[in-house]
Scaffold this motif. Structure first.
Motif, PDB file in Angstrom:
ATOM      1  N   UNK A 180       0.799  -1.224   0.000  1.00 11.06           N
ATOM      2  CA  UNK A 180       0.000   0.000   0.000  1.00 11.06           C
ATOM      3  C   UNK A 180       0.832   1.274   0.000  1.00 11.06           C
ATOM      4  N   UNK A 181       2.169   1.132  -0.173  1.00  5.17           N
ATOM      5  CA  UNK A 181       3.048   2.305  -0.168  1.00  5.17           C
ATOM      6  C   UNK A 181       2.789   3.210  -1.366  1.00  5.17           C
ATOM      7  N   UNK A 182       3.252   4.462  -1.238  1.00 12.82           N
ATOM      8  CA  UNK A 182       3.075   5.443  -2.323  1.00 12.82           C
ATOM      9  C   UNK A 182       4.066   5.139  -3.453  1.00 12.82           C
ATOM     10  N   UNK A 183       3.602   5.195  -4.698  1.00  8.67           N
ATOM     11  CA  UNK A 183       4.510   4.997  -5.833  1.00  8.67           C
ATOM     12  C   UNK A 183       5.027   6.352  -6.301  1.00  8.67           C
ATOM     13  N   UNK A 184       6.310   6.383  -6.716  1.00  2.00           N
ATOM     14  CA  UNK A 184       6.888   7.640  -7.199  1.00  2.00           C
ATOM     15  C   UNK A 184       7.753   7.371  -8.430  1.00  2.00           C
ATOM     16  N   UNK A 185       8.039   8.445  -9.177  1.00  2.00           N
ATOM     17  CA  UNK A 185       8.956   8.330 -10.317  1.00  2.00           C
ATOM     18  C   UNK A 185      10.308   8.869  -9.908  1.00  2.00           C
ATOM     19  N   UNK A 186      11.374   8.148 -10.241  1.00  2.00           N
ATOM     20  CA  UNK A 186      12.715   8.592  -9.887  1.00  2.00           C
ATOM     21  C   UNK A 186      13.103   9.848 -10.659  1.00  2.00           C
ATOM     22  N   UNK A 187      13.860  10.754 -10.000  1.00  2.61           N
ATOM     23  CA  UNK A 187      14.324  11.969 -10.681  1.00  2.61           C
ATOM     24  C   UNK A 187      15.138  11.612 -11.918  1.00  2.61           C
ATOM     25  N   UNK A 188      15.934  10.531 -11.825  1.00  2.00           N
ATOM     26  CA  UNK A 188      16.807  10.200 -12.957  1.00  2.00           C
ATOM     27  C   UNK A 188      16.097   9.364 -14.020  1.00  2.00           C
ATOM     28  N   UNK A 189      14.771   9.249 -13.937  1.00  2.00           N
ATOM     29  CA  UNK A 189      14.020   8.650 -15.036  1.00  2.00           C
ATOM     30  C   UNK A 189      13.492   9.734 -15.992  1.00  2.00           C
ATOM     31  N   UNK A 190      13.954  10.991 -15.839  1.00  2.00           N
ATOM     32  CA  UNK A 190      13.586  12.037 -16.793  1.00  2.00           C
ATOM     33  C   UNK A 190      14.281  11.727 -18.126  1.00  2.00           C
ATOM     34  N   UNK A 191      13.737  12.281 -19.236  1.00  2.00           N
ATOM     35  CA  UNK A 191      14.240  11.906 -20.573  1.00  2.00           C
ATOM     36  C   UNK A 191      15.749  12.125 -20.718  1.00  2.00           C
ATOM     37  N   UNK A 192      16.262  13.291 -20.282  1.00  2.00           N
ATOM     38  CA  UNK A 192      17.700  13.581 -20.455  1.00  2.00           C
ATOM     39  C   UNK A 192      18.550  12.610 -19.657  1.00  2.00           C
ATOM     40  N   UNK A 193      18.160  12.402 -18.396  1.00  2.00           N
ATOM     41  CA  UNK A 193      18.961  11.525 -17.535  1.00  2.00           C
ATOM     42  C   UNK A 193      18.913  10.089 -18.051  1.00  2.00           C
ATOM     43  N   UNK A 194      17.761   9.682 -18.578  1.00  2.00           N
ATOM     44  CA  UNK A 194      17.641   8.314 -19.100  1.00  2.00           C
ATOM     45  C   UNK A 194      18.618   8.111 -20.250  1.00  2.00           C
ATOM     46  N   UNK A 195      18.635   9.073 -21.191  1.00  2.00           N
ATOM     47  CA  UNK A 195      19.552   8.956 -22.337  1.00  2.00           C
ATOM     48  C   UNK A 195      20.981   8.872 -21.841  1.00  2.00           C
ATOM     49  N   UNK A 196      21.314   9.730 -20.870  1.00  2.18           N
ATOM     50  CA  UNK A 196      22.680   9.729 -20.347  1.00  2.18           C
ATOM     51  C   UNK A 196      23.005   8.404 -19.659  1.00  2.18           C
ATOM     52  N   UNK A 197      22.067   7.879 -18.874  1.00  3.34           N
ATOM     53  CA  UNK A 197      22.327   6.624 -18.160  1.00  3.34           C
ATOM     54  C   UNK A 197      22.557   5.481 -19.142  1.00  3.34           C
ATOM     55  N   UNK A 198      21.804   5.483 -20.246  1.00  2.00           N
ATOM     56  CA  UNK A 198      21.995   4.408 -21.227  1.00  2.00           C
ATOM     57  C   UNK A 198      23.350   4.554 -21.919  1.00  2.00           C
ATOM     58  N   UNK A 199      23.760   5.797 -22.208  1.00  2.00           N
ATOM     59  CA  UNK A 199      25.078   6.006 -22.836  1.00  2.00           C
ATOM     60  C   UNK A 199      26.189   5.606 -21.867  1.00  2.00           C
ATOM     61  N   UNK A 200      26.014   5.978 -20.592  1.00  2.16           N
ATOM     62  CA  UNK A 200      27.008   5.621 -19.574  1.00  2.16           C
ATOM     63  C   UNK A 200      27.105   4.103 -19.473  1.00  2.16           C
ATOM     64  N   UNK A 201      25.957   3.445 -19.553  1.00  4.63           N
ATOM     65  CA  UNK A 201      25.959   1.981 -19.438  1.00  4.63           C
ATOM     66  C   UNK A 201      26.779   1.370 -20.574  1.00  4.63           C
ATOM     67  N   UNK A 202      26.508   1.843 -21.792  1.00  5.22           N
ATOM     68  CA  UNK A 202      27.217   1.280 -22.941  1.00  5.22           C
ATOM     69  C   UNK A 202      28.721   1.517 -22.816  1.00  5.22           C
ATOM     70  N   UNK A 203      29.096   2.732 -22.386  1.00  6.61           N
ATOM     71  CA  UNK A 203      30.518   3.071 -22.349  1.00  6.61           C
ATOM     72  C   UNK A 203      31.244   2.387 -21.188  1.00  6.61           C
ATOM     73  N   UNK A 204      30.615   2.389 -19.995  1.00  4.94           N
ATOM     74  CA  UNK A 204      31.365   1.965 -18.805  1.00  4.94           C
ATOM     75  C   UNK A 204      30.993   0.591 -18.273  1.00  4.94           C
ATOM     76  N   UNK A 205      29.729   0.216 -18.446  1.00  2.00           N
ATOM     77  CA  UNK A 205      29.296  -1.022 -17.792  1.00  2.00           C
ATOM     78  C   UNK A 205      29.274  -2.210 -18.747  1.00  2.00           C
ATOM     79  N   UNK A 206      28.997  -1.975 -20.029  1.00  2.00           N
ATOM     80  CA  UNK A 206      29.007  -3.108 -20.960  1.00  2.00           C
ATOM     81  C   UNK A 206      30.353  -3.850 -20.932  1.00  2.00           C
TER      82      UNK A 206
END
Ligand code: AMP
Length: 220
Positions: free
Chosen positions: A157-183
């Motif tokens: 029954x907890x409140x659901x929220x959207x993460x700040x870093x799920x905004x469009x700009x941050x999402x694109x950056x996180x995916x690029x960071x993933x490809x460059x550093x985590x893959x």
């Protein structure tokens, strides 16, 4: 036989959180998610949280030494018979190398590294629809996995929220960071014969079945 040490990796939006909830209860593992630990530190306003917030809001990785320090405390405190699921760590090859040393000191090895793979366009769509429970962190997706009542967690029954870093700009950056550093971390574990690749672009139950299969067939 030592307790299990399982890693789950995959780009943001690959469904790691959902699958991790299943794995920790199915295999009685302690769930160690660096992202959750860092969000707790940000909410609590600890010195680590204050330092972490800017990196997280921009969708960048924190410096390796900060995250490795955080993990070292957790790993050192693990009971010998306690299985663990590492989620969101390691994110760089340097972190993977540090983890090998930390586990080595405890005479623990890695059983399997689960690598959940999903095409980029699916990830963007998923992340923009993601809502998470403030209390238990269970993730939902308004399109593919909605809660029974909008904005309310089915489990507690907890409140659901959207993460700040799920905004469009941050999402694109996180995916690029993933490809460059985590893959490259996948390559690191592939060379060691520990990587198990799983198609994350299929129904949740199918992904779960594939993950279970990888754990069962991991060398024990
Ligand atoms: P996550 O919830 O795993 O997507 O992590 C959210 C954010 O926390 C990331 O975008 C990074 O800013 C930070 N973070 C989490 N885990 C790590 C890590 N292992 N190394 C560096 N930064 C991390």
């Amino acid at each position: 036989m030592s307790a299990r040490t399982i890693l789950i990796m995959g780009p943001p939006g690959a469904g790691k959180g959902t699958q991790a909830s299943h794995l920790v209860s199915e295999y009685n593992l302690r769930h160690v998610a660096t992202g959750d630990m860092l969000r707790d530190a940000v909410s609590a306003g600890t010195p680590l949280g204050v330092e972490a917030k800017g990196f997280m809001d921009r969708g960048e990785l924190l410096p390796d030494d900060l995250v490795i320090g955080l993990l070292r405390e957790v790993i050192a405190g693990l009971r010998e018979d306690q299985g663990v699921l590492l989620d969101g760590f390691p994110r760089t090859v340097a972190q993977a190398e540090a983890l090998a040393l930390m586990l080595g000191e405890l005479d623990r090895g890695i059983d399997v590294v689960l690598d959940v793979q999903v095409p980029k366009e699916v990830l963007v769509e998923r992340l923009s629809g993601r809502w998470i429970c403030r209390t238990c962190q269970t993730p939902y997706n308004v399109n593919s996995n909605p809660p029974a009542a909008p904005g309310v967690c089915d489990k507690d029954g907890g409140e659901l929220y959207q993460r700040d870093d799920d905004s469009a700009d941050a999402v694109t950056n996180r995916l690029d960071v993933y490809t460059a550093q985590t893959a490259p971390v996948s390559g690191f574990y592939r060379e060691q014969g520990l990587l198990a690749e799983v198609n994350g672009n299929q129904p949740l139950a199918e992904v779960r079945r594939s993950l279970d299969g990888c754990i069962t067939s991991a060398a024990r």
